[in-house]
Design a protein around this motif. Structure first.
Motif, short mmCIF file in Angstrom:
data_model
loop_
_atom_site.label_atom_id
_atom_site.label_comp_id
_atom_site.label_asym_id
_atom_site.label_seq_id
_atom_site.Cartn_x
_atom_site.Cartn_y
_atom_site.Cartn_z
N PRO A 45 1.32 -1.48 0.26
CA PRO A 45 0.18 0.14 -0.08
C PRO A 45 0.82 1.22 0.42
CG PRO A 45 -0.17 -0.91 2.13
CD PRO A 45 0.57 -1.79 1.04
N PRO A 46 0.27 2.89 -0.60
CA PRO A 46 1.33 3.50 -0.96
C PRO A 46 0.57 4.22 0.68
CG PRO A 46 -1.14 3.89 -1.75
CD PRO A 46 -0.47 2.27 -1.52
N GLY A 106 3.02 -0.18 -4.15
CA GLY A 106 3.90 -1.18 -5.39
C GLY A 106 3.46 -2.29 -5.18
N TYR A 107 4.96 -4.02 -5.95
CA TYR A 107 4.22 -4.63 -5.54
C TYR A 107 5.03 -5.54 -5.26
CZ TYR A 107 1.00 -8.63 -6.50
OH TYR A 107 0.28 -9.56 -6.18
N TYR A 108 5.24 -6.72 -4.51
CA TYR A 108 6.50 -8.14 -3.79
C TYR A 108 6.25 -9.06 -4.18
CZ TYR A 108 9.08 -10.31 -0.96
OH TYR A 108 9.77 -11.21 0.00
N GLU A 155 6.17 5.88 -6.88
CA GLU A 155 5.73 7.42 -6.41
C GLU A 155 4.95 7.63 -7.60
OE1 GLU A 155 10.04 9.41 -5.92
OE2 GLU A 155 8.85 8.58 -4.50
N VAL A 156 3.72 8.73 -7.50
CA VAL A 156 3.47 9.90 -8.57
C VAL A 156 3.80 10.83 -7.80
CG1 VAL A 156 0.96 8.48 -8.10
CG2 VAL A 156 2.04 10.49 -10.86
#
Length: 508
Positions: A274-275, A291-293, A307-308
């Protein structure tokens, strides 16, 4: 008539003899009448010869197997004695131990254990200072003890196989229904901690918690937590909560959530990261570290984060890791970013594209005796730290350096050894970069070619002649980071090769 009388007496005598032969059994018969038939036609002189002659007539063996009487096997019955167990018998044996004492009350069917009690039953383990067990109700009670100063010692710890332990002040457990109650408990589930006033254990292995607090802070008491009246815990799967309130340092905040679901997983799990929310004066409002793991198996994994920001900045980071015990381990981080500072309509608008690569690798010395390989790489654009890092120490560090080395030593007392290396140094302030690769060094230790293998006595003068060899090669270049890989870049490399053949002679 006399003749007729004699004839009649003779007939009566013959009938009496015939009647006697027919009626008397053979065992009791007279031998006079049973020695031979009455009408024997064999002459007496041939009878003895027939007896003396061997009887060559084969004896016919009766091959017909005797028939087994199956009436016995049909009537035999197996004795099936049914052992009746007591109603309070458990499904598995209970192993127990107590350091102090064990008291058995036979009339009441109760056990009392004191002092560091340890109980194992099926897949359940219980530790505590004092434990009571009622055999008639299959109810077990565990509680803490008190030392001489009145402090609590030996708090009960309930552990079920494959699950995290529960530590509490006291607990009740029913061996038959496999349900229980735990009071004032704390347990770690996944990466979080759960504090509960009361917990009910269900037969399916789940737990219902009353007045619980969930936190990822490992301090006791925690700095922050979510407080909820009802929480459902499914071990190794998830935690489900009703309405919860965020507390910081024990003070409730206005932040409420209607429900919550927290995963409780252990080990390597592929899933979303989660961001978090962030506000930057230069980049605007953004979501970062989402992201993703990827779990790539027993020896490797990969983390991808991004990031954005609202002003148009973005970034991606790839972080694979690998590890094999007694062999090697390492990690790689590759970050790319596009930064936009300020409003594009204003003159102070800034745009920059940067990257940073970091790689570390080490090899166990026992994996390949005589061979070593290591790497420590830290390189990137000069403006990456300025636009993407917020740590003051990292931003003030303006020197980046890298080193990769490989060496090999031949076994069996060989005089040869080889070293290959690559080096990098970069100043982010002056934007000057220095690279040296590949660097080669090949050496042969001093040998005595004229000396015999089995040396005995005083050596000859020529046997003391020693010869060595050394080869060194370097390839280096210095340049500004803006000219990296531009046309003519490789023409700036300066290469040097040096040979050395030392010869030695030792004279008395």
């Amino acid at each position: 008539m006399p003749g007729a009388a004699v004839y009649g007496e003779l007939c009566l005598f013959v009938l009496a003899v015939i009647f006697t032969i027919a009626v008397i059994p053979p065992a009791y018969s007279n031998p006079v009448f049973t020695a031979r038939p009455v009408n024997d036609t064999i002459p007496s002189h041939l009878e003895n010869a027939a007896v003396a002659k061997k009887d060559t007539t084969g004896i016919i063996k009766d091959t017909s197997a005797p028939k087994q009487d199956t009436s016995i096997s049909k009537t035999v019955k197996i004795d099936t004695v049914v052992v009746k167990y007591s109603k309070d018998t458990l499904s598995a044996p209970v192993k127990y131990h107590a350091d102090d004492s064990v008291v058995l009350d036979i009339p009441e069917k109760t056990f009392h254990l004191y002092g560091k009690v340890n109980i194992d039953y099926d897949q359940i383990n219980l530790k505590g200072a004092e434990v009571d067990y009622d055999q008639s109700t299959n109810l077990l009670k565990a509680r803490y003890g008190l030392d001489t100063a009145g402090n609590h010692i030996g708090a009960p710890i309930f552990t079920q196989q494959g699950q995290q332990p529960f530590q509490s002040d006291s607990m009740l457990y029913d061996f038959k229904s496999k349900r229980g109650k735990i009071y004032s408990t704390v347990t770690q589930q996944g990466e979080g901690f759960i504090y509960s006033q009361q917990v009910k254990k269900e037969a399916d292995g789940s737990f219902n918690s009353f007045k619980a607090r969930y936190t990822t802070c490992d301090y006791n008491p925690p700095h922050f937590d979510f407080r909820a009246n009802k929480v459902k815990i499914i071990p190794n799967k998830m935690l489900i909560s009703g309405p919860a309130n965020l507390e910081v340092e024990g003070v409730p905040t206005p932040l409420f959530i209607p429900f919550a679901i927290f995963p409780l997983t252990h080990g390597q799990r592929t899933g979303l990261l989660p961001p978090t929310y962030e506000v930057s004066q230069q980049k605007g409002i953004g979501l970062v570290n989402g992201g993703y793991y990827f779990g790539l198996g027993q020896y490797a994994d990969l983390t991808v984060r991004g990031e954005v920001y609202s002003y148009g900045s973005w970034g991606l980071t790839f972080n694979p890791r690998y590890f094999k015990r007694y062999k090697y381990s390492g990690s790689l981080m590759l970050s790319i970013s596009s930064t936009r500072f300020g409003d594009p309509e204003t003159p102070d608008f800034t745009k920059s594209k940067d990257f940073r690569i970091m790689w570390s690798h080490s090899m166990d010395s026992k994996a390949h005796p005589g061979v070593t390989f290591s790497a420590s790489v830290n390189a990137g654009t000069s403006t990456y730290s300025y636009y993407n890092l917020t740590d003051p120490a990292a931003r003030l560090n303006n020197i980046l350096s890298s080193s990769i080395a490989f060496s090999k030593t031949w076994p069996n007392n060989s005089p040869f050894n080889l070293t290959l290396s690559a080096n990098h140094s970069q100043n982010t302030s002056t934007r000057q970069v220095s690279i040296s690769l590949p660097n080669l060094s090949f050496n042969m230790n001093t040998i005595y070619p004229f000396q015999p293998k089995n040396f005995v006595g005083t050596p000859k003068w020529y046997e003391k002649i020693g010869i060595g060899y050394s080869l060194t090669e370097t390839n280096a270049v210095n340049f500004a980071d803006s000219t990296f890989l531009k046309p003519g870049f490789f023409k700036n490399f300066q290469t040097s090769i040096q040979h050395s053949v030392p010869i030695s002679l030792t004279l008395p």
